[in-house]
Design an enzyme around this catalytic site. Structure first.
Site, PDB file in Angstrom:
ATOM      1  CB  THR A  55     141.747   2.618  14.714  1.00 18.70           C
ATOM      2  OG1 THR A  55     140.944   3.784  14.880  1.00 18.70           O
ATOM      3  CG2 THR A  55     141.759   2.206  13.258  1.00 18.70           C
ATOM      4  CD  GLU A  67     143.767   4.874  11.181  1.00 18.67           C
ATOM      5  OE1 GLU A  67     144.001   5.539  12.212  1.00 18.67           O
ATOM      6  OE2 GLU A  67     142.622   4.526  10.834  1.00 18.67           O
ATOM      7  CE  LYS A  85     139.950  10.012  19.403  1.00 21.46           C
ATOM      8  NZ  LYS A  85     141.292  10.427  19.044  1.00 21.46           N
ATOM      9  CD1 TRP A 142     138.277   5.973  17.738  1.00 19.56           C
ATOM     10  CD2 TRP A 142     137.115   7.764  17.079  1.00 19.56           C
ATOM     11  NE1 TRP A 142     139.148   6.855  17.142  1.00 19.56           N
ATOM     12  CE2 TRP A 142     138.466   7.961  16.732  1.00 19.56           C
ATOM     13  CE3 TRP A 142     136.180   8.765  16.769  1.00 19.56           C
ATOM     14  CZ2 TRP A 142     138.914   9.110  16.092  1.00 19.56           C
ATOM     15  CZ3 TRP A 142     136.636   9.912  16.134  1.00 19.56           C
ATOM     16  CH2 TRP A 142     137.977  10.075  15.797  1.00 19.56           C
TER      17      TRP A 142
END
Ligand code: AMP
Length: 538
Positions: free
Chosen positions: A181, A326, A435, A440
């Site tokens: 991520t 996550e 975002k 991102w």
């Protein structure tokens, strides 16, 4: 009771025995469409496992994929993870330095990629220090000319195998998948899913209050398999025997709509950007949504008008979901509970605009900055903390150190309130990232580059609402005395320093920026200051 390890190969075994004729339809990067069933899929996934074994891949080795949602990508998911290796889904939207970083960090031994991404990898191949083989996900006849060394054709590779293979049994806590991520500051961080966490997450995804998937469903998971496991949908399809339709490299409304109509899609899922384009397309063409019943939308906040249009004009129920890499990713979903079932239509819409309620297996609370739990009164706003068997414990290789508090709560970086009925509503974001279209942008990286501009004294970047991309970066600049800088000048300066899609949509000049007591720029105050701002082109 029996000790039956929760392995993802069980999903495929289930589909093979119980739903052998259920179809998988896949759009292909080399053009055209491919169609087969779960029985044939299972054989090819086994051949994939055998082929990886022949390449020397063993237990715990990382197999990287750089691929769209296709039947081949799913064969690798089952083949690599099923044999005990780790499927590392690489996000092609990361920029080259990040791609190099994560593939080296993961120590990927094989990269299996769609032909679309050959130029991207050719440009960085010399920096990939651990990759031994590049496997192009096509047959020999579609292999492009390439500078890559040790290149193989996937179809050729698996054709050499006989499919006579039994999925091995091992500890359910074995690593299964890896996904990085970039939704935090610093380098991308790896989240290493286990077979157990993916299995439990799939069981959740198949409950009545989540994505709406059952055996008779026809699913189009537009959400990519390289971003947060496509919300677990490929596993859920095999686990339920739902028909699965994969859109390959196509994300345009016209192709997606054709798939929805031609294949009789009943369930789908994607970020708001995809649906903003689709609703425009429907309005322009006068077309409808055929058999579609339920769309799950998440990854960014879903606008009220989008929910209303889907439901009122097209008869499609919107399920607003929240989650993150996550959290595997499903965390909260917006299906109705008994407490809101009898509200008025307007009140129900208010509830749907929230990010949903906790599912069994994810505990959630909101905390103030001193670690005190806040009440579920729909007003008190605090950090969203989560824990559960498919929530991250630590990042891969221990990056960022201990990320849990003493009670195992993981701080999501989101700020929200929870109402009396259990519905969570995001009100802000503590992490300094933006975002855009589901991916991102680091505001800190943009700011660090911007302050290098000779006319800039101080710069801050915040995300502001954009109707197409959900959020886009707005740069707020305090110029050097007597200077000014406009958006064109800033783009020219940043162009070779950040990815093109990171360039701010606007630059606004101010006399000063708000600061916190410790002298940091207060993004919270800045967002408040620009809360009514809208981008000139939006
Ligand atoms: P990722 O790990 O890239 O999937 O990003 C996860 C983050 O996306 C969350 O921590 C939130 O900041 C954001 N996010 C996900 N779903 C939503 C939603 N429904 N509304 C607002 N933000 C969301």
């Amino acid at each position: 009771m029996q000790d039956w390890p929760l392995l993802v190969s069980k999903f495929l075994e289930h589909a093979e025995v119980n739903h052998p004729k259920r179809e998988i339809v896949s759009m292909l990067p080399e053009g055209g469409q491919f169609r087969y069933d779960f029985a044939a899929h299972a054989v090819r996934a086994k051949k994939c496992a055998q082929a990886l074994g022949r390449l020397g891949i063993g237990f715990g080795d990382r197999v990287a994929t750089l691929a769209w949602n296709t039947h081949r990508h799913m064969e690798i998911w089952f083949g690599a993870s099923g044999m005990g290796a780790v499927t590392h889904t690489v996000n092609p939207r990361l920029f080259p330095e990040q791609l190099i970083y994560i593939m080296n960090h993961a120590e990927d031994r094989v990269l299996m990629l769609d032909i679309t991404f050959v130029p991207l990898i050719e440009a960085i191949a010399e920096h990939l220090t651990t990759i031994e083989h590049f496997v192009l996900l096509v047959g020999r006849e579609h292999m492009p000319e390439t500078k890559l060394k040790n290149v193989l054709s996937y179809e050729e590779l698996i054709e050499a195998e006989d499919g006579n293979y039994n999925w091995p049994t091992f500890d359910e806590n074995t690593a299964c998948g890896l996904c990085y991520t970039s939704g935090t500051t610093g380098n991308p961080k790896g989240v290493l899913y286990s077979h157990r966490s993916n299995f439990l997450h799939t069981l959740l995804a198949l409950t009545g209050d989540t994505l709406g998937i059952r055996s008779t469903s026809v699913i189009l998971p537009v959400v990519p398999m390289f971003h947060a496991n496509s919300w677990g949908i490929p596993y859920a399809a095999a686990g339920s025997g739902a028909k699965l339709v994969l859109n390959g490299p196509h994300h345009d409304p016209e192709t997606l709509h054709k798939l929805i109509v031609d294949e009789g899609i009943t369930v789908t899922a994607a970020v708001p950007t995809v649906w903003a384009g689709m609703l425009k397309y429907l309005q322009a063409t006068g077309k409808d949504m055929a058999e579609l019943k339920i769309v799950t939308i998440g990854g960014s906040a879903v606008p009220r008008s989008m929910i209303k249009t889907f439901q009122d004009d097209y008869g499609v129920r919107v399920n607003h979901a929240w989650g993150m890499t996550e959290t595997s990713p499903l965390g909260s979903l917006g299906s109705e509970n008994a407490a809101v079932q009898n509200l008025s239509p307007k009140e129900k819409l208010d509830v749907q605009c929230k990010q949903g309620r906790m599912v069994l297996g994810v505990e959630m609370c909101i905390m103030d900055d001193d670690g005190n739990k806040l009440p579920r009164d729909g007003e008190s706003s605090g950090r969203v903390m989560v824990r559960g068997p498919w929530v991250v414990k630590s990042y891969f290789k221990g990056d960022a150190g201990n990320i849990l508090d003493d009670d195992n709560w993981f701080d999501t970086g989101d700020v929200a309130c929870i109402d009396e009925h259990g519905y969570m509503q995001i009100t802000d974001r503590a992490k300094d990232v933006i975002k855009s279209g589901g991916e991102w942008i680091s505001s800190i990286d943009l700011e660090n580059e911007a302050v290098g501009h000779p006319k800039v004294l101080e710069a801050a970047v915040i995300g502001r609402y954009h109707p197409k991309w959900d959020e886009r970066p707005l740069m707020v600049v305090v110029p050097e005395e007597g200077q000014t800088v406009d958006v064109a000048e800033m783009h020219a300066y940043l162009e070779d320093k950040v990815a093109k899609w990171w360039l701010p949509d606007d630059v606004v000049i101010v006399k000063e920026l708000p600061h916190t007591a410790t002298g940091k720029i207060s993004k919270k105050d800045l967002r408040e200051q620009f809360k009514d701002y809208s981008f000139p082109d939006a």
